[in-house]
Design an enzyme around this catalytic site. Sequence first.
Site, PDB file in Angstrom:
ATOM      1  N   ASP A 123      -0.865   8.847  -3.527  1.00 59.55           N
ATOM      2  CA  ASP A 123      -2.008   8.706  -4.430  1.00 59.55           C
ATOM      3  C   ASP A 123      -2.885   7.518  -4.052  1.00 59.55           C
ATOM      4  O   ASP A 123      -2.472   6.610  -3.325  1.00 59.55           O
ATOM      5  CB  ASP A 123      -1.534   8.577  -5.878  1.00 59.55           C
ATOM      6  CG  ASP A 123      -0.642   7.362  -6.111  1.00 59.55           C
ATOM      7  OD1 ASP A 123       0.176   7.055  -5.209  1.00 59.55           O
ATOM      8  OD2 ASP A 123      -0.761   6.722  -7.163  1.00 59.55           O
ATOM      9  N   GLU A 190       2.145   5.890  -7.447  1.00 58.64           N
ATOM     10  CA  GLU A 190       2.386   4.456  -7.271  1.00 58.64           C
ATOM     11  C   GLU A 190       1.324   3.617  -7.966  1.00 58.64           C
ATOM     12  O   GLU A 190       1.626   2.561  -8.536  1.00 58.64           O
ATOM     13  CB  GLU A 190       2.412   4.122  -5.770  1.00 58.64           C
ATOM     14  CG  GLU A 190       2.856   2.699  -5.452  1.00 58.64           C
ATOM     15  CD  GLU A 190       1.708   1.688  -5.418  1.00 58.64           C
ATOM     16  OE1 GLU A 190       1.980   0.472  -5.381  1.00 58.64           O
ATOM     17  OE2 GLU A 190       0.528   2.122  -5.442  1.00 58.64           O
ATOM     18  N   ASP A 217       8.681  -0.365   2.755  1.00 62.79           N
ATOM     19  CA  ASP A 217       7.534   0.144   2.011  1.00 62.79           C
ATOM     20  C   ASP A 217       6.291  -0.626   2.457  1.00 62.79           C
ATOM     21  O   ASP A 217       6.361  -1.521   3.305  1.00 62.79           O
ATOM     22  CB  ASP A 217       7.791  -0.027   0.509  1.00 62.79           C
ATOM     23  CG  ASP A 217       6.845   0.808  -0.366  1.00 62.79           C
ATOM     24  OD1 ASP A 217       6.086   1.630   0.184  1.00 62.79           O
ATOM     25  OD2 ASP A 217       6.860   0.629  -1.591  1.00 62.79           O
ATOM     26  N   HIS A 461      -8.937  -0.623  -2.965  1.00 63.50           N
ATOM     27  CA  HIS A 461      -9.212  -0.780  -4.396  1.00 63.50           C
ATOM     28  C   HIS A 461     -10.659  -1.219  -4.614  1.00 63.50           C
ATOM     29  O   HIS A 461     -11.065  -1.430  -5.758  1.00 63.50           O
ATOM     30  CB  HIS A 461      -8.266  -1.776  -5.070  1.00 63.50           C
ATOM     31  CG  HIS A 461      -6.871  -1.271  -5.249  1.00 63.50           C
ATOM     32  ND1 HIS A 461      -6.102  -1.540  -6.363  1.00 63.50           N
ATOM     33  CD2 HIS A 461      -6.096  -0.501  -4.456  1.00 63.50           C
ATOM     34  CE1 HIS A 461      -4.917  -0.972  -6.236  1.00 63.50           C
ATOM     35  NE2 HIS A 461      -4.892  -0.331  -5.075  1.00 63.50           N
TER      36      HIS A 461
END
Length: 489
Positions: A123, A190, A217, A461
């Site tokens: 996502d 997430e 990760d 973002h």
Amino acid sequence: MKLQKKIFFILLTALFIVLAYILFNTFTFKSTQVTISPVEKMGINPSSIENFSKAIQIKTISPENELDFDSLQFRQFAEFLASSYPLTDSLLEKKIFNKYSFLYKWQGRDPELKPIILMGHLDVVPVIPENIPDWKEAPFGGKIVNDTIWGRGTIDDKVGVIGILEATEYLLKSDFQPQRSIYLAFGHDEEIGGQKGAMAIADYLKEENVEAEFVLDEGGSIVQNMVPGIKGDVALIGIAEKGFVSLELSVKVEGGHSSMPEKETAIDILSNAIVKLKKDPFPASISLPIEGFIKNLGPEMPFFNKMVFANKPIFESIIIRIYEESASGNALVRTTMSPTIFNSGVKENIIPQSARTTINFRILPGETIETVIARVRKVTDDERIAIKSSEFISEPSKISSTDSFGYKEIQKTISQIFPSTLVSPYLVVGGTDSRHFNEISENIYRFSAIKLNKGNIKSFHGLNERIPVSDFENSIRFYHQLIINTSIQ
């Protein structure tokens, strides 16, 4: 006079001893960097870049409002994965969680060895509609311009997902079987906490009694000219991440007409509480991940910086002041607070009865959500203020070892794919899906094989998220080499 000379001599001798001690520590502060020969550069098929572009074009957005979730896009992404990576989809054991998250198991040759887990998330965060005109290329166009791939998810985190899958598919084509089993874990939520994706996957692995050798990760990256005192690239491997909690502070008092205000209104009370918290920040300290950062990068710095870091017990206050000068540095040495929401009032001439504010805290290892709440109560010191914790919370993670098999193999792989890059442990100030895997492995690491600099670090973002094609290709090479390295005993 003799006494004065004696005191002077004692002070001079003490100064000489301290100076000698400082210089001794400085000159014996040796590099911890490993010397590894680079591997031959693996060729990347143009179809890999086409696949990455296609992945960006699918709008797998995790919205804040669950009603805005577009299941069609996530189904399309699932179909894309199955068709683009047919060997991975057919030869690896595949499990689906809550329709859109996936776990693949690649069976190893030696079942006695602990498996490794490679993670990523499918996502992405939304693109603010008003900001679309400010994007130089369409945010979901996946367009390649001047050897740069544009779009939401190029950095966070489809580059990791597609990099892992491209490496896996490449190795499967050559009939490669890893020595230890490998799990590929891809959550679909997430960006909103990972409770339906990574948490569900972790719960399943726990039920299956899976204990991983290490988990990798997203989180760290290769930063370019962003570590003060070091010119060049530094690979930061997250060995821990900060916790977080949002606290809602609310107050209710008598309201009334604005022409006859009381000494304090609801807005006054909450505003004063925020000011108190701002003026009395959480104490700064050097946590274990930052100690590792100092130990690994201090020897690579110019003499003065090296001297300060080599003598941390003496110069700790100076080190902390250096970190406190920037927002990013300050976040590494203390629990931070940031008021993000303030609600009160409905009309200009009515004094509101109530006010409410939300403050987000990012918690340093060594502290807890409980200690944060206790400190907020103490600093605000006002019984009229009610404090309520958000539902979505996370304690600071445990700190993973830098002496483990996993850390050493990640470090080795970075050196093989990115020669001359310094490597260091690091504290991740944001949150990742790996926090759900604390009971699956003692060694959780956070690193993406991409380069961040002042030009692109605010783009994920934010506006104009993009990475060079070469970064994506190196991401594939990194996972390909890591899988090979972890299969050599």
